[in-house]
Design a protein around this motif. Structure first.
Motif, PDB file in Angstrom:
ATOM      1  N   ARG A 168     -12.029  -2.785  12.094  1.00  0.00           N
ATOM      2  CA  ARG A 168     -10.834  -3.074  12.869  1.00  0.00           C
ATOM      3  C   ARG A 168     -11.365  -4.379  13.320  1.00  0.00           C
ATOM      4  O   ARG A 168     -12.205  -4.166  14.340  1.00  0.00           O
ATOM      5  CB  ARG A 168     -10.693  -2.155  13.519  1.00  0.00           C
ATOM      6  CG  ARG A 168      -9.979  -2.028  14.883  1.00  0.00           C
ATOM      7  CD  ARG A 168      -9.324  -1.184  15.590  1.00  0.00           C
ATOM      8  NE  ARG A 168      -8.376  -1.554  16.484  1.00  0.00           N
ATOM      9  CZ  ARG A 168      -7.686  -0.051  16.495  1.00  0.00           C
ATOM     10  NH1 ARG A 168      -7.570   1.158  16.305  1.00  0.00           N
ATOM     11  NH2 ARG A 168      -6.630  -0.828  17.081  1.00  0.00           N
ATOM     12  N   TRP A 182      -1.271  -3.205  11.111  1.00  0.00           N
ATOM     13  CA  TRP A 182      -1.518  -3.837  10.075  1.00  0.00           C
ATOM     14  C   TRP A 182      -2.459  -5.316  11.190  1.00  0.00           C
ATOM     15  O   TRP A 182      -3.139  -5.501  10.314  1.00  0.00           O
ATOM     16  CB  TRP A 182      -0.457  -4.035   9.022  1.00  0.00           C
ATOM     17  CG  TRP A 182       0.845  -4.531   9.266  1.00  0.00           C
ATOM     18  CD1 TRP A 182       1.460  -3.783   9.922  1.00  0.00           C
ATOM     19  CD2 TRP A 182       0.711  -6.398   9.607  1.00  0.00           C
ATOM     20  NE1 TRP A 182       2.685  -4.733   9.573  1.00  0.00           N
ATOM     21  CE2 TRP A 182       2.235  -5.918   9.716  1.00  0.00           C
ATOM     22  CE3 TRP A 182       0.362  -7.183   9.715  1.00  0.00           C
ATOM     23  CZ2 TRP A 182       2.742  -7.515   9.616  1.00  0.00           C
ATOM     24  CZ3 TRP A 182       0.659  -8.459   9.698  1.00  0.00           C
ATOM     25  CH2 TRP A 182       1.871  -8.105   9.546  1.00  0.00           C
ATOM     26  N   ASP A 238      -3.111   0.709  17.222  1.00  0.00           N
ATOM     27  CA  ASP A 238      -3.427   0.655  15.553  1.00  0.00           C
ATOM     28  C   ASP A 238      -2.267   0.116  14.934  1.00  0.00           C
ATOM     29  O   ASP A 238      -1.205   0.833  15.122  1.00  0.00           O
ATOM     30  CB  ASP A 238      -3.344   2.545  15.087  1.00  0.00           C
ATOM     31  CG  ASP A 238      -4.219   2.987  16.027  1.00  0.00           C
ATOM     32  OD1 ASP A 238      -5.187   2.383  16.272  1.00  0.00           O
ATOM     33  OD2 ASP A 238      -4.213   4.680  16.387  1.00  0.00           O
ATOM     34  N   ASP A 298      -1.424  -3.653   2.729  1.00  0.00           N
ATOM     35  CA  ASP A 298      -3.111  -4.305   3.343  1.00  0.00           C
ATOM     36  C   ASP A 298      -3.185  -5.768   3.629  1.00  0.00           C
ATOM     37  O   ASP A 298      -2.893  -6.910   2.849  1.00  0.00           O
ATOM     38  CB  ASP A 298      -3.880  -3.959   1.844  1.00  0.00           C
ATOM     39  CG  ASP A 298      -4.993  -4.327   2.221  1.00  0.00           C
ATOM     40  OD1 ASP A 298      -5.662  -5.070   4.200  1.00  0.00           O
ATOM     41  OD2 ASP A 298      -6.395  -3.902   1.479  1.00  0.00           O
ATOM     42  N   ALA A 301      -5.735  -1.452  11.206  1.00  0.00           N
ATOM     43  CA  ALA A 301      -5.653   0.658  11.282  1.00  0.00           C
ATOM     44  C   ALA A 301      -4.860   0.777  10.306  1.00  0.00           C
ATOM     45  O   ALA A 301      -4.839   1.805  10.173  1.00  0.00           O
ATOM     46  CB  ALA A 301      -5.408   0.516  12.538  1.00  0.00           C
ATOM     47  N   ASN A 302      -4.164   0.106   9.441  1.00  0.00           N
ATOM     48  CA  ASN A 302      -3.103   1.113   8.730  1.00  0.00           C
ATOM     49  C   ASN A 302      -3.853   1.094   6.840  1.00  0.00           C
ATOM     50  O   ASN A 302      -3.358   2.117   6.059  1.00  0.00           O
ATOM     51  CB  ASN A 302      -1.388   0.079   8.343  1.00  0.00           C
ATOM     52  CG  ASN A 302      -2.026  -0.947   7.753  1.00  0.00           C
ATOM     53  OD1 ASN A 302      -2.965  -2.041   7.764  1.00  0.00           O
ATOM     54  ND2 ASN A 302      -1.010  -1.292   6.501  1.00  0.00           N
ATOM     55  N   VAL A 303      -4.774   0.532   7.451  1.00  0.00           N
ATOM     56  CA  VAL A 303      -5.963   0.927   5.939  1.00  0.00           C
ATOM     57  C   VAL A 303      -7.084   1.749   5.676  1.00  0.00           C
ATOM     58  O   VAL A 303      -7.812   0.991   6.628  1.00  0.00           O
ATOM     59  CB  VAL A 303      -5.933  -0.095   4.968  1.00  0.00           C
ATOM     60  CG1 VAL A 303      -6.857  -0.373   3.934  1.00  0.00           C
ATOM     61  CG2 VAL A 303      -4.978  -1.132   4.678  1.00  0.00           C
ATOM     62  N   PRO A 304      -6.944   2.794   5.832  1.00  0.00           N
ATOM     63  CA  PRO A 304      -8.124   3.192   5.427  1.00  0.00           C
ATOM     64  C   PRO A 304      -9.515   2.959   5.165  1.00  0.00           C
ATOM     65  O   PRO A 304      -9.455   2.489   4.402  1.00  0.00           O
ATOM     66  CB  PRO A 304      -8.159   5.181   4.854  1.00  0.00           C
ATOM     67  CG  PRO A 304      -6.457   4.509   4.647  1.00  0.00           C
ATOM     68  CD  PRO A 304      -6.612   3.926   4.682  1.00  0.00           C
ATOM     69  N   GLY A 305     -10.466   2.955   6.409  1.00  0.00           N
ATOM     70  CA  GLY A 305     -12.184   2.260   6.038  1.00  0.00           C
ATOM     71  C   GLY A 305     -11.903   0.577   6.051  1.00  0.00           C
ATOM     72  O   GLY A 305     -13.295  -0.018   6.095  1.00  0.00           O
ATOM     73  N   LYS A 306     -11.024   0.035   6.387  1.00  0.00           N
ATOM     74  CA  LYS A 306     -10.676  -1.289   6.995  1.00  0.00           C
ATOM     75  C   LYS A 306     -11.348  -1.837   8.056  1.00  0.00           C
ATOM     76  O   LYS A 306     -10.551  -1.162   9.375  1.00  0.00           O
ATOM     77  CB  LYS A 306      -9.343  -1.798   6.952  1.00  0.00           C
ATOM     78  CG  LYS A 306      -8.813  -3.345   6.609  1.00  0.00           C
ATOM     79  CD  LYS A 306      -7.788  -3.943   5.949  1.00  0.00           C
ATOM     80  CE  LYS A 306      -7.563  -4.815   6.477  1.00  0.00           C
ATOM     81  NZ  LYS A 306      -6.203  -5.693   5.663  1.00  0.00           N
ATOM     82  N   GLU A 349      -1.774   7.716   1.649  1.00  0.00           N
ATOM     83  CA  GLU A 349      -2.732   8.139   2.210  1.00  0.00           C
ATOM     84  C   GLU A 349      -2.833   9.570   1.375  1.00  0.00           C
ATOM     85  O   GLU A 349      -3.621  10.055   2.703  1.00  0.00           O
ATOM     86  CB  GLU A 349      -3.930   8.233   2.117  1.00  0.00           C
ATOM     87  CG  GLU A 349      -4.771   6.304   2.715  1.00  0.00           C
ATOM     88  CD  GLU A 349      -3.378   5.851   3.570  1.00  0.00           C
ATOM     89  OE1 GLU A 349      -2.890   5.916   4.722  1.00  0.00           O
ATOM     90  OE2 GLU A 349      -3.643   4.852   2.948  1.00  0.00           O
ATOM     91  N   LYS A 408       0.984  -1.319  -0.153  1.00  0.00           N
ATOM     92  CA  LYS A 408       0.061   0.384  -0.211  1.00  0.00           C
ATOM     93  C   LYS A 408       1.035   1.527  -0.135  1.00  0.00           C
ATOM     94  O   LYS A 408       1.678   1.106   0.428  1.00  0.00           O
ATOM     95  CB  LYS A 408      -0.443   0.279   1.315  1.00  0.00           C
ATOM     96  CG  LYS A 408       0.174  -0.748   2.454  1.00  0.00           C
ATOM     97  CD  LYS A 408      -1.441   0.070   3.685  1.00  0.00           C
ATOM     98  CE  LYS A 408      -2.487   1.481   3.684  1.00  0.00           C
ATOM     99  NZ  LYS A 408      -2.017   2.636   3.960  1.00  0.00           N
TER     100      LYS A 408
END
Ligand SMILES: Cc1cc2nc3c(=O)[nH]c(=O)nc-3n(C[C@H](O)[C@H](O)[C@H](O)COP(=O)(O)OP(=O)(O)OC[C@H]3O[C@@H](n4cnc5c(N)ncnc54)[C@H](O)[C@@H]3O)c2cc1C
Length: 541
Positions: A503, A492, A490, A381, A496-501, A150, A147
């Motif tokens: 938790r 992986w 926070d 991701d 938490a390292n991928v927006p919208g994923k 962002e 990834k």
């Protein structure tokens, strides 16, 4: 239909998992095709060619155990082998076991759709090929979907960019250049010291300070290798029943139950071992009790202060946002020392986030920076990324990515309700990234091969977990995770390292040995928690 269009099994990926799965299915006599996006074998060790890329489980443990001949003929040269050495090993395995003819390289699987009437999968690739297969085994890797950060404007930057997990094959040099490295996870920590040696000027952009232990890497002597080779059978047996896939005595003492001097001495001894679990394995409660954890964290911070000359830089490098061990622990060679170099600067992105990339570099809330090269060490991701990137549809056109919208749901991390005859090697909710992954890979691959052999022997054409068994496993994994400090970070591990994923704590924390026993019991009980459909009968609704 030709044999080429229709096979017994499709395997996606040709890393440690795909290669061994191919070997095992071929032993069973299954016709098998492997599709691999890269143009060679190796997976992780094919893609991650950045300077400093290295394994951080000791080589004599991070290797296949299935072939005693392979164990005896291969000589590891270092405690922690470099990426080229692991890649050489995997190429050797592919050639030695004649695996290459079954692998289609430079080809990405884009979709896999289950056909309930034909009781098989239709697999399509980006080269336009379609193959049908009774079984699909996703050996797509827990850490294989890289990834980027962002941050807007990456396309504007006119200099060179590199992602650590998509490093080219040609040698990349940074001599005389102004370079940025974004990210200080495991890959960043490995590569920063080497890039710093070449670059005229290196700026490290850090969002989260991480804990890292000196690897104490060294060449392996012939006597040490010979000793290991003579004790492989016992060592491998111990790996399989161990907690993490590396044999080790588990601690029984609690950190706060011993006098401070004894605690410090225990941490010193752990630190000197140079292992990713150096500190967290010193006491039984480090990953459970915040106060115990803080004693280990503070020990590590003191080590940073002792190495880094500038107290402000030392403090920036000192992790305070998460308990030690709850993000992937790192091993390094000269990481903290690198920040004493006059050509190396550290920017704390929590204080001054990057706003955008520019033609010449990037702009934070505080300043504009010019670079000739930017290195993204921004990770993956993890665990679900490579699976969700494929359009996987099960019964009733169920899309896996939709099913997993609120977090992955699997039974044993290896199979998914609604997706018959689909297996995920080191999938989410299995020990996977919390273990020596080669041990976990071998266990999954062997379980899958035995399951297929069982189905063939008993005339079953499809297998699929029940929704109940899956729900219980999801709950069990979550409950185990909740006993620990992992979900507080926070990371992986929690998505938490991928927006919208969603938790969700993604790996299973019960240990490699316990997990293996559970899987073995499931199989011995006639695949408890699974529905097996006899050939010729309709699939269950
Ligand atoms: C830098 C780094 C260091 C690591 N160090 C360690 C370590 O020290 N110890 C440890 O236990 N683990 C380590 N790991 C984890 C490592 O990923 C595993 O140990 C192991 O290599 C995984 O093997 P695999 O075959 O399951 O997956 P991978 O090696 O990731 O291989 C998956 C393959 O699938 C292919 N693929 C994915 N999707 C598709 C698709 N749709 N179509 C076609 N091909 C596809 C990919 O191209 C890739 O080649 C490390 C990971 C990284 C990134």
């Amino acid at each position: 239909m030709t044999e080429r269009d229709s096979v017994d099994a499709v395997i996606v990926g040709a890393g440690f998992s795909g290669l061994y799965q191919l070997y095992r299915l071929r032993e069973l006599g299954l016709t098998t095709r492997v599709f691999e996006a890269g143009d060679g074998v190796g997976g992780t060790w094919y893609w991650n060619r950045y300077p400093g890329a290295r394994c951080d489980i000791q080589s004599l443990s991070y290797s296949y155990s299935f072939s005693p001949e392979l164990e005896q003929e291969w000589d590891w040269t270092e405690k922690y082998p470099t990426q080229p050495e692991v890649l050489r090993y995997l190429n050797h395995v592919a050639e030695r076991f004649d695996l290459l003819p079954h692998i289609t390289f430079s080809t990405r699987v884009v979709s896999a759709h289950w056909d309930d009437n034909a009781r098989c999968w239709a697999v399509s690739t980006d080269s336009g090929e379609s193959v049908t297969a009774q079984f699909v085994i996703m050996a797509t890797g827990a850490l294989s979907a890289p990834k980027l950060p962002e941050i807007p404007g990456i396309e504007r930057f006119r200099g060179r960019t590199h992602h650590t997990a998509r490093w080219g094959k040609d040698e990349v040099r940074f001599d005389g250049l102004r370079v940025a490295v974004i990210g200080t996870g495991s890959s960043g920590i490995q590569t920063i010291p080497l890039i710093a040696e070449q670059a005229a000027d290196l700026t490290v952009f850090q969002r989260t300070a991480n804990f890292s232990t000196p690897a104490g890497n060294r060449p392996l002597g012939p006597a040490e290798v010979a000793e290991m080779k003579s004790s492989y059978p016992a060592w491998r047996a111990a790996q399989r029943t161990s907690f993490s896939g590396v044999p080790a005595e588990l601690p029984t003492q609690l950190a706060l139950s011993v006098p401070e001097a004894e605690r410090e001495a225990t941490y010193e001894a752990g630190w000197a071992k140079g292992e990713i679990v150096s500190l967290v394995s010193c006491f039984a409660d480090i990953l459970f009790d915040p106060a115990a954890n803080e004693t280990a964290a503070e020990f590590a911070r003191a080590k940073i202060r002792a190495v880094v000359d500038d107290p402000d830089v030392a403090e920036m490098l000192s992790p305070r946002s998460h308990p030690i061990g709850t993000k992937r622990p790192c091993l390094d060679t000269g990481y903290y020392e690198t920040f004493n170099r006059p050509n190396v600067h550290l920017v704390d992105l929590r204080e001054t986030p990057i706003v955008e990339f520019t033609n010449a570099g990037l702009r934070t809330t505080d300043a504009e920076y010019d670079f000739e090269a930017i290195v993204f060490a921004t990770g993956f991701d993890a665990m679900t990324g490579a699976l969700n990137a494929i359009d996987i549809r099960g019964r009733d056109d169920l899309a896996l990515a939709d099913e997993w919208h609120a977090g992955p749901r699997t039974y044993l991390g290896i199979a998914v309700a609604g997706f018959p005859n689909l297996f995920t090697i080191t999938g989410p909710l299995s020990p996977s990234v919390l273990s020596n992954m080669v041990v976990s890979i071998e266990q999954h691959v062997e379980w899958v091969a035995e399951c297929i052999a069982f189905m063939r022997a008993h005339g079953y054409s499809a297998i699929e977990p029940t929704a109940e068994a899956e729900a219980q496993w999801v709950q069990h994994v979550a409950e185990l995770g909740a006993l620990t400090l992992f979900p507080t970070a926070d990371s992986w591990y929690t998505g938490a390292n991928v927006p919208g994923k969603a938790r969700v704590f993604l790996p299973y924390f019960g240990g490699v040995g316990t997990y293996r026993q559970t899987c073995d019991d499931v199989a011995a009980g006639g695949y408890q928690g699974f529905t097996l459909t006899p050939a010729g009968q309709p699939a269950p609704a």
